[in-house]
Motif scaffolding. Structure first.
Motif, PDB file in Angstrom:
ATOM      1  N   MET A   1       0.845  -1.167   0.000  1.00 43.82           N
ATOM      2  CA  MET A   1       0.000   0.000   0.000  1.00 43.82           C
ATOM      3  C   MET A   1       0.898   1.240   0.000  1.00 43.82           C
ATOM      4  O   MET A   1       1.797   1.350   0.819  1.00 43.82           O
ATOM      5  CB  MET A   1      -0.883  -0.011   1.251  1.00 43.82           C
ATOM      6  CG  MET A   1      -1.609   1.270   1.497  1.00 43.82           C
ATOM      7  SD  MET A   1      -2.495   1.358   3.075  1.00 43.82           S
ATOM      8  CE  MET A   1      -3.612   0.008   2.943  1.00 43.82           C
ATOM      9  N   ASN A  29      -4.653  -2.502   9.661  1.00 40.38           N
ATOM     10  CA  ASN A  29      -3.803  -2.848   8.530  1.00 40.38           C
ATOM     11  C   ASN A  29      -2.761  -3.879   8.965  1.00 40.38           C
ATOM     12  O   ASN A  29      -2.246  -3.831  10.076  1.00 40.38           O
ATOM     13  CB  ASN A  29      -3.089  -1.596   8.013  1.00 40.38           C
ATOM     14  CG  ASN A  29      -2.183  -1.884   6.852  1.00 40.38           C
ATOM     15  OD1 ASN A  29      -2.598  -2.438   5.845  1.00 40.38           O
ATOM     16  ND2 ASN A  29      -0.918  -1.524   6.998  1.00 40.38           N
ATOM     17  N   SER A  30      -2.449  -4.798   8.083  1.00 42.51           N
ATOM     18  CA  SER A  30      -1.418  -5.788   8.396  1.00 42.51           C
ATOM     19  C   SER A  30      -0.352  -5.876   7.307  1.00 42.51           C
ATOM     20  O   SER A  30       0.540  -6.698   7.400  1.00 42.51           O
ATOM     21  CB  SER A  30      -2.057  -7.157   8.598  1.00 42.51           C
ATOM     22  OG  SER A  30      -2.711  -7.571   7.418  1.00 42.51           O
ATOM     23  N   GLN A  31      -0.464  -5.029   6.299  1.00 45.41           N
ATOM     24  CA  GLN A  31       0.518  -5.078   5.227  1.00 45.41           C
ATOM     25  C   GLN A  31       1.481  -3.902   5.311  1.00 45.41           C
ATOM     26  O   GLN A  31       1.223  -2.925   6.011  1.00 45.41           O
ATOM     27  CB  GLN A  31      -0.178  -5.096   3.868  1.00 45.41           C
ATOM     28  CG  GLN A  31      -1.030  -3.866   3.576  1.00 45.41           C
ATOM     29  CD  GLN A  31      -1.695  -3.938   2.223  1.00 45.41           C
ATOM     30  OE1 GLN A  31      -1.052  -4.281   1.251  1.00 45.41           O
ATOM     31  NE2 GLN A  31      -2.971  -3.611   2.172  1.00 45.41           N
ATOM     32  N   LYS A  32       2.593  -4.028   4.614  1.00 49.87           N
ATOM     33  CA  LYS A  32       3.595  -2.968   4.573  1.00 49.87           C
ATOM     34  C   LYS A  32       2.986  -1.708   3.969  1.00 49.87           C
ATOM     35  O   LYS A  32       2.255  -1.766   2.983  1.00 49.87           O
ATOM     36  CB  LYS A  32       4.786  -3.420   3.739  1.00 49.87           C
ATOM     37  CG  LYS A  32       5.877  -2.385   3.615  1.00 49.87           C
ATOM     38  CD  LYS A  32       7.035  -2.926   2.805  1.00 49.87           C
ATOM     39  CE  LYS A  32       8.132  -1.919   2.642  1.00 49.87           C
ATOM     40  NZ  LYS A  32       9.282  -2.475   1.919  1.00 49.87           N
ATOM     41  N   VAL A  33       3.305  -0.560   4.570  1.00 48.90           N
ATOM     42  CA  VAL A  33       2.830   0.726   4.083  1.00 48.90           C
ATOM     43  C   VAL A  33       4.042   1.532   3.634  1.00 48.90           C
ATOM     44  O   VAL A  33       5.041   1.618   4.344  1.00 48.90           O
ATOM     45  CB  VAL A  33       2.070   1.494   5.184  1.00 48.90           C
ATOM     46  CG1 VAL A  33       1.695   2.887   4.717  1.00 48.90           C
ATOM     47  CG2 VAL A  33       0.823   0.723   5.615  1.00 48.90           C
ATOM     48  N   TYR A  60       2.767  -3.106  11.716  1.00 43.62           N
ATOM     49  CA  TYR A  60       3.131  -3.312  10.320  1.00 43.62           C
ATOM     50  C   TYR A  60       4.340  -2.455   9.997  1.00 43.62           C
ATOM     51  O   TYR A  60       4.657  -1.500  10.702  1.00 43.62           O
ATOM     52  CB  TYR A  60       1.960  -2.990   9.383  1.00 43.62           C
ATOM     53  CG  TYR A  60       1.312  -1.650   9.663  1.00 43.62           C
ATOM     54  CD1 TYR A  60       1.787  -0.486   9.080  1.00 43.62           C
ATOM     55  CD2 TYR A  60       0.217  -1.557  10.524  1.00 43.62           C
ATOM     56  CE1 TYR A  60       1.216   0.745   9.341  1.00 43.62           C
ATOM     57  CE2 TYR A  60      -0.363  -0.332  10.792  1.00 43.62           C
ATOM     58  CZ  TYR A  60       0.139   0.809  10.203  1.00 43.62           C
ATOM     59  OH  TYR A  60      -0.428   2.027  10.470  1.00 43.62           O
ATOM     60  N   GLU A  61       5.014  -2.818   8.935  1.00 46.38           N
ATOM     61  CA  GLU A  61       6.208  -2.091   8.515  1.00 46.38           C
ATOM     62  C   GLU A  61       5.820  -0.825   7.759  1.00 46.38           C
ATOM     63  O   GLU A  61       4.898  -0.829   6.939  1.00 46.38           O
ATOM     64  CB  GLU A  61       7.055  -2.988   7.604  1.00 46.38           C
ATOM     65  CG  GLU A  61       8.335  -2.337   7.135  1.00 46.38           C
ATOM     66  CD  GLU A  61       9.127  -3.222   6.190  1.00 46.38           C
ATOM     67  OE1 GLU A  61      10.125  -2.715   5.648  1.00 46.38           O
ATOM     68  OE2 GLU A  61       8.758  -4.390   5.969  1.00 46.38           O
TER      69      GLU A  61
END
Length: 88
Positions: A1, A29-33, A60-61
């Protein structure tokens, strides 16, 4: 994202509340931003402090890209004030 901060907030990152809203949108959110700082002209201490505080506690990262010197310098000031030996 990928989040384009200029389009999301504007060219000047001033208000602490804008940083709060940014991270509230990412709750769950659990995905890399990837935060894209392209074309950011100014960041003040309040926004930078809130952004970094929230970044440090998320699950999350977060990666920053296209970070102008004005933002790097302010992040470094905030990190130094808070006793972190990190550099942008």
């Amino acid at each position: 994202m990928i989040i384009d901060l200029k389009n999301e907030i504007g060219k000047d990152l001033i208000v602490r509340l804008d940083a709060e809203h940014l991270f509230k949108k990412l709750e769950g959110n659990s995905q890399k931003v990837i935060m894209d700082f392209s074309d950011i002209d100014f960041i003040n201490r309040s926004f930078a402090q809130e952004y970094l505080n929230r970044k440090m506690v998320v699950d999350y990262e977060i990666e920053e890209i296209n970070v102008p010197d004005v933002v790097k310098n302010m992040f470094n000031v905030i990190l130094e004030w808070n006793g972190y030996d990190l550099r942008y």
